[in-house]
Design a protein around this motif. Structure first.
Motif, PDB file in Angstrom:
ATOM      1  N   PRO A  48       0.842  -1.197   0.000  1.00  0.00           N
ATOM      2  CA  PRO A  48       0.000   0.000   0.000  1.00  0.00           C
ATOM      3  C   PRO A  48       0.878   1.249   0.000  1.00  0.00           C
ATOM      4  N   CYS A  49       0.518   2.221  -0.820  1.00  0.00           N
ATOM      5  CA  CYS A  49       1.456   3.307  -1.115  1.00  0.00           C
ATOM      6  C   CYS A  49       1.742   4.235   0.062  1.00  0.00           C
ATOM      7  N   THR A  50       0.717   4.683   0.771  1.00  0.00           N
ATOM      8  CA  THR A  50       0.991   5.615   1.867  1.00  0.00           C
ATOM      9  C   THR A  50       1.746   4.939   3.006  1.00  0.00           C
ATOM     10  N   PRO A  51       1.373   3.745   3.460  1.00  0.00           N
ATOM     11  CA  PRO A  51       2.205   3.072   4.458  1.00  0.00           C
ATOM     12  C   PRO A  51       3.646   2.881   3.989  1.00  0.00           C
ATOM     13  N   LEU A  72       4.663  -2.046   9.765  1.00  0.00           N
ATOM     14  CA  LEU A  72       5.696  -1.697  10.743  1.00  0.00           C
ATOM     15  C   LEU A  72       5.934  -2.794  11.772  1.00  0.00           C
ATOM     16  N   SER A  73       4.960  -3.684  11.954  1.00  0.00           N
ATOM     17  CA  SER A  73       5.151  -4.781  12.904  1.00  0.00           C
ATOM     18  C   SER A  73       5.688  -6.042  12.246  1.00  0.00           C
ATOM     19  N   MET A  74       5.936  -5.993  10.926  1.00  0.00           N
ATOM     20  CA  MET A  74       6.462  -7.158  10.216  1.00  0.00           C
ATOM     21  C   MET A  74       7.840  -7.544  10.723  1.00  0.00           C
ATOM     22  N   ARG A  75       8.143  -8.834  10.607  1.00  0.00           N
ATOM     23  CA  ARG A  75       9.489  -9.315  10.915  1.00  0.00           C
ATOM     24  C   ARG A  75      10.491  -8.598  10.008  1.00  0.00           C
TER      25      ARG A  75
END
Length: 292
Positions: free
Chosen positions: A146-149, A185-188
């Motif tokens: 997703p572009c904004t994230p 942001l919570s991804m490994r």
């Protein structure tokens, strides 16, 4: 995190400068693609005459011209039916010369935004908002982001804002920014500890004061004020409201710069980066299957 300027003011998270750098990098990628006979192509679909949407589409096409990406601008009347819109999307899905497409939201009343997003081929979904692409992000195996994230992550990474183990407070749980950003942001590998706040959250200020990074994506001008921010924190204003005279007003109040370590400027900073992230997705699609 601490203030990096000697006068104690926050470092500006300048998305305009970073977006210009990314466009130069993408122009080189587009040149390499054209040299081997691949012309990257974007298709945008705008239904109705929403001035803000038309302006945003125009800026995307200007970025394409600068980078060397071919773009086609499809305009449909506000009275377009859902079936007619989906037929246009299906034709673009089937066109081998179109690498990526997007339907500009919001759609006029009577049309279904979610159905339009789901109709886009997920392999051409440069917005990164098709349910399949969002599901891959949730599963930890992201495809088109997703572009904004993606823009926010790139902005923080560029300015070397530490995220591993950091406490991140996101205000706003919308499907375009807040929810997918919390997953990203919570991804490994990024490993932030994310709190997703919304209108029913109790004591938002308490949560933001405990955070290393605060991201405001709710569209309420000046919502985040200096007393809501821990000294030295990084603060990103995503939501933009148009004030008097068409001036842009951020979700983050100007006084936050006296407390934060990093902060986006009052006029907004994420928009140009969001457009850059969209074209990064387009070039990624165009480069698929190529050697090297």
């Amino acid at each position: 995190m601490a203030n990096l300027h000697s006068d104690g003011t926050a470092v500006c998270l300048d998305g305009d400068v970073l977006a210009a750098t990314l466009r130069r990098q993408m122009a080189a990628r587009a040149t390499r693609l054209r040299a081997i006979g691949v012309t990257p192509k974007l298709a945008t679909v705008l239904v109705g005459d929403n001035p803000a949407s038309a302006s945003y589409i125009a800026r995307k096409h200007a970025d394409c011209a600068e980078i060397g990406i071919k773009a086609t601008d499809i305009r449909l009347p506000a009275k377009t039916s859902q079936a007619q819109l989906l037929a246009h999307v299906a034709a673009l899905n089937a066109d081998p010369l179109v690498h990526g497409l997007m339907v500009q939201l919001p759609l006029p009343a009577g049309l279904d935004d979610d159905a339009a997003l789901a109709a886009v081929d997920p392999a051409k979904d440069i917005d990164g908002l098709h349910p399949e692409n969002l599901g891959r992000l949730l599963a930890g195996t992201p495809g088109l982001l997703p572009c904004t994230p993606h823009a926010i992550w790139q902005l923080l990474r560029h300015h070397q804002v530490p995220l591993k183990g950091a406490k991140v407070a996101i205000i706003g749980r919308g499907p375009l920014v807040g929810r997918p950003l919390s997953m990203l942001l919570s991804m490994r590998g990024i490993d932030a500890s994310v709190t997703l706040l919304h209108s029913a959250s109790r004591d938002i200020a308490e949560a933001t004061r405990a955070a290393d990074v605060v991201i405001a994506a709710l569209g309420r001008p000046g919502f985040v004020t200096a007393d809501m921010v821990r000294p030295g924190a990084a603060v990103v204003g995503v939501g933009i409201t148009y004030g008097d005279g068409c001036s842009m007003v951020s979700d983050v109040a100007e006084d936050v710069a006296s407390v934060a370590g990093h902060v986006t400027p009052p006029h907004g900073s994420v928009g140009p980066l969001t457009r850059a992230a969209l074209l990064q997705n387009l070039l990624e699609i165009a480069e698929r299957g190529l050697p090297g």
